[in-house]
Design a protein around this motif. Structure first.
Motif, PDB file in Angstrom:
ATOM      1  N   LEU A  41       0.953  -1.169   0.057  1.00  0.00           N
ATOM      2  CA  LEU A  41      -0.004   0.057   0.033  1.00  0.00           C
ATOM      3  C   LEU A  41       0.793   1.242  -0.027  1.00  0.00           C
ATOM      4  O   LEU A  41       0.586   2.330  -0.621  1.00  0.00           O
ATOM      5  N   LEU A  42       2.004   1.154   0.633  1.00  0.00           N
ATOM      6  CA  LEU A  42       2.958   2.410   0.598  1.00  0.00           C
ATOM      7  C   LEU A  42       3.565   2.486  -0.708  1.00  0.00           C
ATOM      8  O   LEU A  42       3.508   3.868  -1.278  1.00  0.00           O
ATOM      9  N   PHE A  43       3.842   1.602  -1.333  1.00  0.00           N
ATOM     10  CA  PHE A  43       4.446   1.684  -2.694  1.00  0.00           C
ATOM     11  C   PHE A  43       3.319   2.241  -3.646  1.00  0.00           C
ATOM     12  O   PHE A  43       3.639   3.120  -4.528  1.00  0.00           O
ATOM     13  N   LEU A  44       2.083   1.521  -3.558  1.00  0.00           N
ATOM     14  CA  LEU A  44       1.129   2.020  -4.561  1.00  0.00           C
ATOM     15  C   LEU A  44       0.456   3.442  -4.211  1.00  0.00           C
ATOM     16  O   LEU A  44       0.158   4.111  -5.077  1.00  0.00           O
ATOM     17  N   GLY A  45       0.674   3.958  -2.735  1.00  0.00           N
ATOM     18  CA  GLY A  45       0.322   5.419  -2.455  1.00  0.00           C
ATOM     19  C   GLY A  45       1.390   6.281  -2.850  1.00  0.00           C
ATOM     20  O   GLY A  45       0.958   7.519  -3.532  1.00  0.00           O
ATOM     21  N   VAL A  46       2.670   5.968  -2.788  1.00  0.00           N
ATOM     22  CA  VAL A  46       3.671   6.965  -3.395  1.00  0.00           C
ATOM     23  C   VAL A  46       4.031   6.878  -4.637  1.00  0.00           C
ATOM     24  O   VAL A  46       4.350   7.670  -5.360  1.00  0.00           O
ATOM     25  N   ARG A  53       4.683  12.379 -11.724  1.00  0.00           N
ATOM     26  CA  ARG A  53       5.374  13.561 -11.534  1.00  0.00           C
ATOM     27  C   ARG A  53       6.902  13.815 -12.378  1.00  0.00           C
ATOM     28  O   ARG A  53       7.104  14.780 -13.207  1.00  0.00           O
ATOM     29  N   ILE A  54       7.774  12.643 -12.186  1.00  0.00           N
ATOM     30  CA  ILE A  54       9.018  12.650 -12.922  1.00  0.00           C
ATOM     31  C   ILE A  54       9.023  12.404 -14.394  1.00  0.00           C
ATOM     32  O   ILE A  54       9.553  13.061 -15.175  1.00  0.00           O
ATOM     33  N   LEU A 149       9.813   4.884 -15.834  1.00  0.00           N
ATOM     34  CA  LEU A 149      10.226   3.472 -15.132  1.00  0.00           C
ATOM     35  C   LEU A 149      11.242   3.494 -14.175  1.00  0.00           C
ATOM     36  O   LEU A 149      11.482   2.547 -13.363  1.00  0.00           O
ATOM     37  N   GLY A 150      12.432   4.336 -14.292  1.00  0.00           N
ATOM     38  CA  GLY A 150      13.380   4.439 -13.421  1.00  0.00           C
ATOM     39  C   GLY A 150      13.066   5.025 -12.231  1.00  0.00           C
ATOM     40  O   GLY A 150      13.317   4.531 -11.197  1.00  0.00           O
ATOM     41  N   ALA A 151      12.206   5.762 -12.169  1.00  0.00           N
ATOM     42  CA  ALA A 151      11.423   6.229 -10.936  1.00  0.00           C
ATOM     43  C   ALA A 151      10.823   5.225 -10.203  1.00  0.00           C
ATOM     44  O   ALA A 151      10.810   4.893  -8.909  1.00  0.00           O
ATOM     45  N   ALA A 152      10.052   4.319 -11.095  1.00  0.00           N
ATOM     46  CA  ALA A 152       9.318   3.308 -10.315  1.00  0.00           C
ATOM     47  C   ALA A 152      10.102   2.355  -9.666  1.00  0.00           C
ATOM     48  O   ALA A 152       9.812   1.761  -8.762  1.00  0.00           O
TER      49      ALA A 152
END
Length: 191
Positions: A41-46, A53-54, A149-152
């Motif tokens: 949930l933390l990953f899906l929220g942030v 944005r990036i 993709l890099g940000a993910a």
């Protein structure tokens, strides 16, 4: 025969994740599941907002570069004056006429081995001539997707590492509990 359909698939997924009334599940299993869900949930929220944005910033920057290069650079027919060899590539000095008739001279670095007197199609702008054509929209889109993709990946790695640490500690705890149960079982059999 296994049940099929959406309902059966949801049921299997629910049991696999651990949302069932199985009395054989230990507290360590429940804590690991809760920590994993919390991290997900933390990953899906942030993750998605940061990635968006990036990627959006990279796309906007690329579009600005496209517009600037389209407005300031134009194709010219240049004549090679001389070629100097560099440690990596060549420095080519060329001359060309601007659309208004003004003669200009400039140099650029390239891998292409030109010959004096050769005619080349180049791109001229305020910084001089170059064999690199103006930025295309496909490059902008590719860079934006790559940045997203890099940000993910960057956002997901710490979450994955945290889960792997939790899982490793849970596995160690489970092994200790199993060893204690086997010792108790052996002790009960020997009486």
């Amino acid at each position: 025969m296994k049940p099929t359909g959406v309902r059966a698939g949801v049921g299997r997924l629910r049991r696999r994740i651990g949302f069932d009334g199985n009395e054989l599940r230990r507290d360590v299993d429940r804590r690991q599941r809760a920590a994993g869900l919390l991290l997900l949930l933390l990953f899906l929220g942030v993750g998605p907002p940061v990635c968006w944005r990036i990627a959006r910033n990279a796309y906007d920057s690329g579009v600005r570069a496209e517009r600037y290069e389209a407005a300031t650079r134009h194709e010219v027919d240049a004549t090679v004056l001389k070629v100097d060899d560099l440690a990596s590539g060549h420095r080519v000095t060329v001359t060309w006429r601007e659309p208004g008739g003004q003669a200009r001279t400039g140099s650029y670095d390239t891998w292409y081995r030109a010959v004096a007197g050769e005619h080349l199609k180049l791109w001229a702008g305020p910084a001089g001539a170059s064999d690199v054509e103006p930025r295309r929209h496909a490059r902008t889109v590719g860079e934006a997707v790559g940045a997203g993709l890099g940000a993910a990946t960057t956002a997901g790695i710490p979450v994955l590492v945290a889960y792997l640490v939790i899982r490793r500690r849970s596995d160690v705890r489970r092994d200790r509990l199993w060893d204690a149960e086997w010792e108790r079982l052996d002790a009960d059999r020997s009486r």
